[in-house]
Motif scaffolding. Structure first.
Motif, PDB file in Angstrom:
ATOM      1  N   VAL A   1       0.854  -1.184   0.000  1.00 36.66           N
ATOM      2  CA  VAL A   1       0.000   0.000   0.000  1.00 36.66           C
ATOM      3  C   VAL A   1       0.892   1.237   0.000  1.00 36.66           C
ATOM      4  O   VAL A   1       1.793   1.365   0.839  1.00 36.66           O
ATOM      5  CB  VAL A   1      -0.919   0.011   1.238  1.00 36.66           C
ATOM      6  N   ASP A   2       0.647   2.165  -0.948  1.00 40.69           N
ATOM      7  CA  ASP A   2       1.487   3.359  -1.017  1.00 40.69           C
ATOM      8  C   ASP A   2       0.969   4.456  -0.079  1.00 40.69           C
ATOM      9  O   ASP A   2       0.001   4.258   0.668  1.00 40.69           O
ATOM     10  CB  ASP A   2       1.625   3.861  -2.459  1.00 40.69           C
ATOM     11  N   ASP A   3       1.602   5.626  -0.132  1.00 41.82           N
ATOM     12  CA  ASP A   3       1.256   6.690   0.811  1.00 41.82           C
ATOM     13  C   ASP A   3      -0.107   7.325   0.545  1.00 41.82           C
ATOM     14  O   ASP A   3      -0.603   8.112   1.357  1.00 41.82           O
ATOM     15  CB  ASP A   3       2.345   7.763   0.839  1.00 41.82           C
TER      16      ASP A   3
ATOM     17  N   THR B   1      -4.782  -7.794   0.279  1.00 44.30           N
ATOM     18  CA  THR B   1      -4.345  -6.522   0.836  1.00 44.30           C
ATOM     19  C   THR B   1      -5.523  -5.741   1.398  1.00 44.30           C
ATOM     20  O   THR B   1      -5.489  -5.242   2.526  1.00 44.30           O
ATOM     21  CB  THR B   1      -3.629  -5.676  -0.238  1.00 44.30           C
ATOM     22  N   ARG B   2      -6.568  -5.644   0.619  1.00 47.12           N
ATOM     23  CA  ARG B   2      -7.718  -4.835   1.026  1.00 47.12           C
ATOM     24  C   ARG B   2      -8.525  -5.500   2.141  1.00 47.12           C
ATOM     25  O   ARG B   2      -9.057  -4.827   3.018  1.00 47.12           O
ATOM     26  CB  ARG B   2      -8.611  -4.583  -0.186  1.00 47.12           C
ATOM     27  N   GLY B   3      -8.600  -6.837   2.104  1.00 48.85           N
ATOM     28  CA  GLY B   3      -9.384  -7.534   3.116  1.00 48.85           C
ATOM     29  C   GLY B   3      -8.603  -7.913   4.357  1.00 48.85           C
ATOM     30  O   GLY B   3      -9.192  -8.169   5.412  1.00 48.85           O
TER      31      GLY B   3
ATOM     32  N   GLY C   1      -1.043  -2.686  13.361  1.00 49.06           N
ATOM     33  CA  GLY C   1      -1.998  -1.617  13.126  1.00 49.06           C
ATOM     34  C   GLY C   1      -2.709  -1.644  11.795  1.00 49.06           C
ATOM     35  O   GLY C   1      -3.716  -0.971  11.601  1.00 49.06           O
ATOM     36  N   SER C   2      -2.193  -2.430  10.822  1.00 46.63           N
ATOM     37  CA  SER C   2      -2.787  -2.381   9.488  1.00 46.63           C
ATOM     38  C   SER C   2      -2.285  -3.535   8.638  1.00 46.63           C
ATOM     39  O   SER C   2      -1.442  -4.322   9.054  1.00 46.63           O
ATOM     40  CB  SER C   2      -2.423  -1.059   8.808  1.00 46.63           C
ATOM     41  N   THR C   3      -2.828  -3.600   7.428  1.00 49.49           N
ATOM     42  CA  THR C   3      -2.311  -4.518   6.418  1.00 49.49           C
ATOM     43  C   THR C   3      -1.485  -3.702   5.447  1.00 49.49           C
ATOM     44  O   THR C   3      -1.999  -2.757   4.827  1.00 49.49           O
ATOM     45  CB  THR C   3      -3.453  -5.233   5.675  1.00 49.49           C
ATOM     46  N   ALA C   4      -0.210  -4.037   5.320  1.00 46.47           N
ATOM     47  CA  ALA C   4       0.705  -3.245   4.514  1.00 46.47           C
ATOM     48  C   ALA C   4       0.787  -3.704   3.068  1.00 46.47           C
ATOM     49  O   ALA C   4       1.303  -2.994   2.212  1.00 46.47           O
ATOM     50  CB  ALA C   4       2.107  -3.287   5.124  1.00 46.47           C
ATOM     51  N   GLY C   5       0.272  -4.892   2.780  1.00 53.67           N
ATOM     52  CA  GLY C   5       0.364  -5.435   1.436  1.00 53.67           C
ATOM     53  C   GLY C   5      -0.003  -6.903   1.443  1.00 53.67           C
ATOM     54  O   GLY C   5      -0.709  -7.381   2.339  1.00 53.67           O
ATOM     55  N   ALA C   6       0.496  -7.642   0.452  1.00 56.19           N
ATOM     56  CA  ALA C   6       0.187  -9.072   0.376  1.00 56.19           C
ATOM     57  C   ALA C   6       1.260  -9.814  -0.405  1.00 56.19           C
ATOM     58  O   ALA C   6       1.961  -9.232  -1.244  1.00 56.19           O
ATOM     59  CB  ALA C   6      -1.177  -9.296  -0.265  1.00 56.19           C
TER      60      ALA C   6
ATOM     61  N   GLN D   1       2.268 -17.470   5.330  1.00 58.86           N
ATOM     62  CA  GLN D   1       1.868 -16.416   6.253  1.00 58.86           C
ATOM     63  C   GLN D   1       2.967 -16.133   7.279  1.00 58.86           C
ATOM     64  O   GLN D   1       3.213 -14.973   7.633  1.00 58.86           O
ATOM     65  CB  GLN D   1       0.573 -16.798   6.973  1.00 58.86           C
ATOM     66  N   ALA D   2       3.630 -17.183   7.742  1.00 57.93           N
ATOM     67  CA  ALA D   2       4.731 -16.991   8.693  1.00 57.93           C
ATOM     68  C   ALA D   2       5.866 -16.187   8.057  1.00 57.93           C
ATOM     69  O   ALA D   2       6.461 -15.309   8.704  1.00 57.93           O
ATOM     70  CB  ALA D   2       5.249 -18.340   9.184  1.00 57.93           C
ATOM     71  N   LEU D   3       6.175 -16.459   6.799  1.00 60.25           N
ATOM     72  CA  LEU D   3       7.220 -15.703   6.105  1.00 60.25           C
ATOM     73  C   LEU D   3       6.798 -14.247   5.916  1.00 60.25           C
ATOM     74  O   LEU D   3       7.607 -13.324   6.101  1.00 60.25           O
ATOM     75  CB  LEU D   3       7.512 -16.349   4.746  1.00 60.25           C
ATOM     76  N   ALA D   4       5.535 -14.038   5.554  1.00 57.18           N
ATOM     77  CA  ALA D   4       5.035 -12.665   5.390  1.00 57.18           C
ATOM     78  C   ALA D   4       5.036 -11.920   6.721  1.00 57.18           C
ATOM     79  O   ALA D   4       5.398 -10.737   6.787  1.00 57.18           O
ATOM     80  CB  ALA D   4       3.625 -12.694   4.789  1.00 57.18           C
ATOM     81  N   ASP D   5       4.651 -12.603   7.800  1.00 59.15           N
ATOM     82  CA  ASP D   5       4.648 -11.968   9.118  1.00 59.15           C
ATOM     83  C   ASP D   5       6.061 -11.597   9.556  1.00 59.15           C
ATOM     84  O   ASP D   5       6.287 -10.544  10.176  1.00 59.15           O
ATOM     85  CB  ASP D   5       4.012 -12.898  10.154  1.00 59.15           C
ATOM     86  N   ALA D   6       7.032 -12.461   9.248  1.00 56.16           N
ATOM     87  CA  ALA D   6       8.426 -12.161   9.603  1.00 56.16           C
ATOM     88  C   ALA D   6       8.902 -10.920   8.851  1.00 56.16           C
ATOM     89  O   ALA D   6       9.616 -10.078   9.409  1.00 56.16           O
ATOM     90  CB  ALA D   6       9.315 -13.358   9.277  1.00 56.16           C
ATOM     91  N   THR D   7       8.496 -10.810   7.600  1.00 57.51           N
ATOM     92  CA  THR D   7       8.870  -9.641   6.797  1.00 57.51           C
ATOM     93  C   THR D   7       8.263  -8.370   7.370  1.00 57.51           C
ATOM     94  O   THR D   7       8.935  -7.342   7.502  1.00 57.51           O
ATOM     95  CB  THR D   7       8.406  -9.841   5.344  1.00 57.51           C
ATOM     96  N   ALA D   8       6.988  -8.429   7.723  1.00 55.80           N
ATOM     97  CA  ALA D   8       6.329  -7.262   8.313  1.00 55.80           C
ATOM     98  C   ALA D   8       6.990  -6.866   9.630  1.00 55.80           C
ATOM     99  O   ALA D   8       7.150  -5.677   9.930  1.00 55.80           O
ATOM    100  CB  ALA D   8       4.848  -7.560   8.525  1.00 55.80           C
ATOM    101  N   ALA D   9       7.393  -7.857  10.403  1.00 54.16           N
ATOM    102  CA  ALA D   9       8.061  -7.571  11.675  1.00 54.16           C
ATOM    103  C   ALA D   9       9.380  -6.850  11.446  1.00 54.16           C
ATOM    104  O   ALA D   9       9.764  -5.956  12.212  1.00 54.16           O
ATOM    105  CB  ALA D   9       8.293  -8.863  12.444  1.00 54.16           C
TER     106      ALA D   9
END
Length: 243
Positions: free
Chosen positions: A51-53, A86-88, A129-134, A155-163
């Protein structure tokens, strides 16, 4: 219970995605996410949207050119698994691009099947706080459709990236996250330019040009984006011309 080779590789991938230097390259982190995904899961390709600015969903990176084009197609058509995840903010189970999935994303499904992608799945890139992407998973005729457990690994890999994006900051600080994602989107444009320069000069495919660019950066501990910026401006290290 003894750990399997795959389990050990999954643990190493999570560690790699979470632990980065404070000045890490956001786009390189996202590409590493696609690389770990394709090496650990039965998929033909993986891509990331963020998600962009302005709150728009944008393509960030992909494991290969076919997947990159399909990520861009989703943005162009405003339909597809990465946009929905991303949106959901929820995962989309692996589904063949026929039947319900074809009805849900009719134009995307036609374009994907045309280039040999037969099934898709997606997991959100989540922060507290949010969903940053997918993260989008794409299967072809040469691969099996991922299982529910495969989706849990994704999902675990995506969560690690977000962290990792919040490694030096409070993940609730939305401004910091947006800046990091904006940096990734800006870097994407530079890297696409560098790939084009190398492809034209060396007669390589875009995929091979990126592999060579990335290998050079890693071997010399350079930031991928910094190297790409130099190449895009016409400064091509002589070593990149060597096979």
């Amino acid at each position: 219970m003894p750990a399997t080779e795959r389990e050990a590789r999954i643990a190493e991938a999570v560690r790699d995605l979470v632990h980065r230097n404070a000045d890490f390259d956001p786009l390189e982190l996202l590409h590493d996410l696609t690389e770990h995904t394709t090496s650990l899961l039965p998929v033909a390709g993986a891509g990331v949207t963020v998600v962009d600015d302005l709150g728009r969903v944008e393509y960030a990176t992909a494991s290969d050119e076919r997947c990159r084009r399909l990520e861009e197609v989703q943005i162009e058509l405003d339909e597809g698994p990465c946009l929905d995840a991303t949106r959901g903010g929820t995962a989309l189970a692996p589904a063949p691009l026929t039947g319900p999935a074809a009805m849900r994303w009719p134009r995307f499904a036609r374009r994907a099947r045309r280039v040999g992608v037969t099934a898709v799945a997606a997991v959100p890139l989540r922060t507290p706080g949010s969903t940053a992407g997918a993260l989008n998973l794409m299967s072809g005729q040469e691969t099996e459709i991922p299982t529910a457990n495969d989706l849990r690994i994704a999902q675990a890999l995506a969560d690690a990236t977000a962290a990792c994006f919040g490694h030096q900051h409070d993940l609730h600080d939305q401004a910091v996250l947006i800046q990091q994602l904006s940096t990734a989107l800006e870097s994407r444009l530079v890297i696409e330019q560098a790939k084009g320069v190398l492809s034209e000069r060396l007669g390589l495919s875009l995929d091979d040009a990126f592999v060579r660019l990335r290998a050079h950066a890693r071997a010399r501990q350079l930031k991928l984006t910094d190297l790409a910026a130099s190449v895009a401006q016409g400064t091509v290290p002589s070593e990149l011309s060597e096979p």
